[in-house]
Scaffold this active site. Structure first.
Site: not given
Length: 512
Positions: A248, A276, A368
């Site tokens: 991330y 995403d 995700h």
């Protein structure tokens, strides 16, 4: 500081001067905003300075043993890394702990959960990955189950991820000698016992005290590749035997650079950049649970104060993620690492083509796990169009070593994996089922899950007439209905029984 055999950090001495034993009574006397001490793994820390900013929740554990709350979301070295050495006060005298109530007694809810754990089916009775989910829902703490199982909005995409595989049918070949079948493969050049990798999932200790270490050990034992998550609850160095790292991207690029280069320095071979999640989706089962634990270390390092804890674990731990991430940033990533870059969360052929044109090593076609944009299509559906369009636009055939396609979401059977491979995927990522396996049965559970997959691969490759992964070809599947979306969503008893929980009245005791 050194690490003991149990993986926990020993801070009984700072430098060469050993700390004296502190009594539980001394710790309990420091339970205010002005002086706040806590016990973690038998050691006492002065965390008063943490009370400014986003760590006020720690007051709940002031003067107490916070290990139980600390473990599920922190690597064991988080507190020693973030606290100055003079705040490491020394070990607690364990013989004094029984003289003061440092922990709340077991609640009725927890007693009932323990009874359900004792009533689990024998592991030999678990026949497929669905079974682990059914058991996990019953035996996991409610907040942990809510975080792992939750998905966006009405959870349409969550169930579609698996339902999409049901629209792909086999075209088996016959009269082939399938005495020996081999489902091993290579993923980004690295050996794997099957075309599966353990994909990144956050907060592994919510389901078991060893958290992601369960996956690391199982991956080594069964010849699989694990993808380390940014928001692991074990320290990076504990699970560094893995080959892939999921990132991330932090708003503070200096933090991102440190994380990436540390990963590369410790031997990580590929960087999967999550693309995403510029904002976390509304995961309503999770939101119904108020996240009252301390911040994971990456959140604290990002300096994100005033974390919104009213909307579940996902929102509370994700406030550092950069919503400004864009294509131009890929040049910056290339400047800080030589690892191959893969985009995780691509959902259209146009973006897959862009990634190819920019020289990336591959993409993960993923939504995700249905946790972001509801009504996003499944990864396997996107796979079909990506393979078609990249052949049309760039003459590519898949699988392709120079640009590899991966899929995750909804995979529950070896047949799901085989279908994705036939359609051009190099491998698929599996996440939740492995969490449920060890949350239900510990290390034996994840071993059993992988054993089940191996057995399914052997049987289904024989029945399909494929002796190796290379013999699983597009002609062996019929995906002509993959783009057919059934509306309204059909009743799915398995899903309803395992997942969907709407608003519920609080238990009301009768007046009489």
């Amino acid at each position: 500081m050194d690490s003991g055999s149990n993986g926990q950090v020993n801070v009984s001495g700072v430098g060469s001067q050993a700390k004296r034993l502190l009594t539980a009574q001394e710790v309990a006397a420091h339970s205010s905003r002005e002086s706040c001490w806590i016990i973690v793994h038998g050691n006492v820390y002065d965390v008063t300075d943490f009370l400014d900013g986003g760590s006020k929740i720690i007051l709940k554990y002031a003067g107490k043993d916070a290990t139980k709350e600390y473990d599920p979301i922190h690597p064991p070295d988080a507190i020693t890394t973030n606290l100055k050495p003079d705040k490491h006060l020394g070990p607690v005298d364990r013989s004094t702990i029984n003289q003061i109530a440092l922990d709340d007694p077991m609640s009725e809810e927890e007693q009932a959960r323990q009874a359900r754990i004792n009533s689990r089916p024998r592991l030999s009775e678990i026949l497929n990955l669905h079974d682990f989910e059914a058991v996990a829902r019953q035996v996991m703490p409610e907040k942990a189950w809510a975080y792992y199982s939750s998905a966006a909005d009405d959870e349409i995409t969550h169930r579609e991820n698996h339902a999409a595989f049901h629209r792909i049918w086999f075209r088996p070949r016959i009269l082939r000698d399938v005495t020996k079948v081999d489902w091993s493969t290579r993923i980004l050049g690295h050996k794997s016992s099957m075309p599966v990798y353990i994909t990144a999932t956050a907060l592994g200790k919510l389901g078991h005290p060893d958290g992601e270490l369960n996956l690391t050990r199982a991956a080594a034992k069964h010849g699989l590749i694990q993808m380390i998550p940014t928001l692991a609850s074990c320290s990076f160095d504990e699970i560094v035997k893995s080959l892939f790292f999921q990132l991330y991207v932090n708003r503070d690029r200096s933090i991102t650079k440190r994380i990436v280069q540390h990963a590369e320095g410790r031997g990580i071979k590929a960087l999967f950049i999550t693309v995403d999640a510029p904002q976390l989706g509304r995961r309503e089962k999770d939101m119904r649970q108020k996240f009252d634990a301390e911040d994971p270390s990456e959140v604290s390092k990002a300096g994100q104060g005033n974390v919104d804890r009213s909307q579940g674990a996902a929102r509370a731990i994700s406030s550092f993620i950069d919503p400004a991430l864009q294509w131009a940033d890929l040049d910056w990533f290339r400047s800080i690492t030589k690892m191959p870059l893969i985009l995780k969360g691509v959902q259209s052929w146009e973006d897959a083509l862009e990634a190819y044109d920019r020289g990336l090593a591959g993409v993960v076609l993923s939504n995700h796990g249905g946790r972001q944009l509801d009504f996003a299509r499944s990864g396997v559906e996107v796979l079909v169009e990506v393979v078609s369009k990249l052949k049309e636009k760039r003459g590519l055939n898949f699988p392709n070593e120079k640009f590899q396609l991966f899929v995750d979401g909804g995979v529950r059977r070896a047949t799901d994996v085989i279908k994705a491979v036939a359609l051009g995927a190099t491998a698929v990522g599996i996440g939740r089922p492995f969490l449920y396996a060890y949350s239900s049965y510990g290390p034996d559970g994840i071993d059993k899950a992988l054993q089940i997959l191996h057995e399914e691969f052997e049987m289904n490759m024989r029945l399909l007439g494929a002796r190796t992964i290379a013999e699983i070809v597009p002609e062996m599947v019929d995906a002509s209905n993959i783009h057919t979306h059934v509306v309204p969503v059909p009743m799915d008893n398995l899903y309803e029984g395992n997942y969907f929980l709407g608003a519920r009245l609080k238990e009301v005791k009768p007046k009489l």
